[in-house]
Design an enzyme around this catalytic site. Structure first.
Site, PDB file in Angstrom:
ATOM      1  NE  ARG A  14      -1.228   2.688   2.887  1.00  0.00           N
ATOM      2  CZ  ARG A  14      -0.593   3.555   3.119  1.00  0.00           C
ATOM      3  NH1 ARG A  14      -0.666   4.883   2.605  1.00  0.00           N
ATOM      4  NH2 ARG A  14      -0.014   3.465   4.608  1.00  0.00           N
ATOM      5  CG  ASP A  15       3.193   4.367   2.952  1.00  0.00           C
ATOM      6  OD1 ASP A  15       3.011   5.314   2.156  1.00  0.00           O
ATOM      7  OD2 ASP A  15       3.297   4.697   4.076  1.00  0.00           O
ATOM      8  CG  HIS A 207       3.545   5.020   9.320  1.00  0.00           C
ATOM      9  ND1 HIS A 207       2.778   3.844   8.557  1.00  0.00           N
ATOM     10  CD2 HIS A 207       3.873   5.847   8.257  1.00  0.00           C
ATOM     11  CE1 HIS A 207       2.984   4.171   7.275  1.00  0.00           C
ATOM     12  NE2 HIS A 207       3.412   5.419   6.884  1.00  0.00           N
ATOM     13  CB  CYS A 240       2.569  10.462   1.417  1.00  0.00           C
ATOM     14  SG  CYS A 240       0.939  10.738   1.167  1.00  0.00           S
ATOM     15  CG  ASN A 249       6.539   3.347   4.602  1.00  0.00           C
ATOM     16  OD1 ASN A 249       6.266   3.246   3.446  1.00  0.00           O
ATOM     17  ND2 ASN A 249       5.837   3.568   5.379  1.00  0.00           N
TER      18      ASN A 249
END
Ligand code: HMG
Ligand code: MG
Length: 298
Positions: A14-15, A207, A240, A249
């Site tokens: 996802r990220d 996170h 993002c 991340n």
């Protein structure tokens, strides 16, 4: 002290993939998720049900979920911003969602087309309906430690947003360093501010994005404060699309290397995970950002 066991909340599909320029084939995404589960990850955030024009990379969410069959023990949450997203997620049979709040006014505008206060008008009915349907709901807070447009973010403002998500019924609150600017002292300040407001460390996840190379130091600091859930992304994929200067991340391999060294259990097989990231980097046509992947596969 440090915990005996840490739960890794994998966000690569996802990220990670939401921020790749390339739109990855849905079959490749499904294989990625299968391989991550095969490497021992037990929580894998697979995709998001946001507006497909806002994040075209994940527009195939429903199709992807049809292709993924995971053992019952593997949790596969998806990102959902609003009731429309929840409807789509329910239709796809998901059991767990994550809503994502902004800790700042500007990012609420840029990421959610809303305001710091109005975002809750979107979340409240979404969470109420999700809980009534028996889903687990995680709540993210973004820009917890710094915002590219506003600079410093007051701890009290982040605490207030987090507390509102907890009061809505989110079982877990993930503190997002969306642009990767945090340093360890800020992590201690935020966690202690939350504790004073009645949000315990047992409800928290961290996170970190690794833009300034601080993600592992920040994570270790959070573990020392009692946090036991850590978000990371295989290979260090990610970012993002609506936050300037956000890079990937914290890499899951970098995290597992540290935790293995400390004797903290994760259930993850590092060798299989590295092989997965090497495979994924070939699909994307670029090397993995993770230092551990580079060291072990190089
Ligand atoms: P909006 O344009 O204000 O939406 O966007 P709206 O409610 O006004 O609706 C406009 C149209 O969109 C309507 O269609 C809706 O049905 C449709 P029309 O009636 O005009 O035909 N629509 C949808 N369609 C499909 N799925 C939906 C959906 N919602 C509305 N869910 C919205 C508001 C929240 C939808 C938009 O801003 C959005 O999708 N934002 C998501 C941005 C995003 O995904 N960002 C990345 C994830 S956050 C992140 O990465 C941070 C994190 O990692 C933590 C950290 O690092 O800090 C989690
Ligand atoms: Mg993120």
């Amino acid at each position: 002290g440090l915990p005996e066991r840490v739960t890794i909340y994998e966000v690569g599909p996802r990220d990670g993939l939401q921020n790749e320029d390339a739109i990855v084939d849905v079959a490749v995404k499904a294989e990625f998720v299968r391989r991550l589960a095969g490497a021992g990850l037990t929580t894998i955030e697979t995709t998001s049900f946001v507006h497909p024009q806002w994040v075209p990379q994940l527009a195939d969410a429903a199709e992807l979920l049809k292709l993924i069959e995971l053992p019952d023990a593997v949790r596969a949450p998806v990102l959902v911003p609003n009731e429309r997203g929840l409807d789509r997620a329910l239709e796809a049979g998901v059991r767990e969602i994550a809503i994502f709040a902004s800790g700042t006014e500007t990012f609420a505008q840029k990421n959610l087309n809303s305001t710091l206060d109005d975002q809750f008008a979107m979340f409240t009915p979404t969470v109420e309906r999700a809980l009534a349907a028996g889903l687990a709901v995680r709540g993210y807070v973004s820009m917890c430690y710094g915002d590219p447009w506003e600079g410093d973010v007051p701890v009290g403002q982040v605490v207030a947003v987090t507390k509102r998500l907890a009061d809505l019924g989110c079982h877990e609150l993930s503190l997002g360093d969306t642009i990767g600017v945090a340093t360890p002292g800020q992590v201690v300040d935020l966690i202690s501010g939350l504790q004073k407001a009645g949000v315990g460390v047992d409800q928290l996840a961290v996170h970190f994005h690794d833009t300034y190379g601080q993600a592992l130091a920040n994570t270790l600091t959070a573990l020392r404060e009692g946090v036991t859930v850590v978000d990371s992304s295989a290979g260090g994929l990610g970012g993002c699309p609506y936050a300037e200067s956000a890079t990937g991340n914290l890499a899951t391999e970098d995290l597992v290397w540290q935790l293995d060294g400390l004797g903290i259990e994760t259930g993850v097989d590092l060798e299989k995970l590295v092989a997965t990231s090497v495979w994924m980097s070939k699909q994307l046509g670029k090397p993995a950002a993770s230092r551990v992947v580079q060291a072990l596969a190089g």
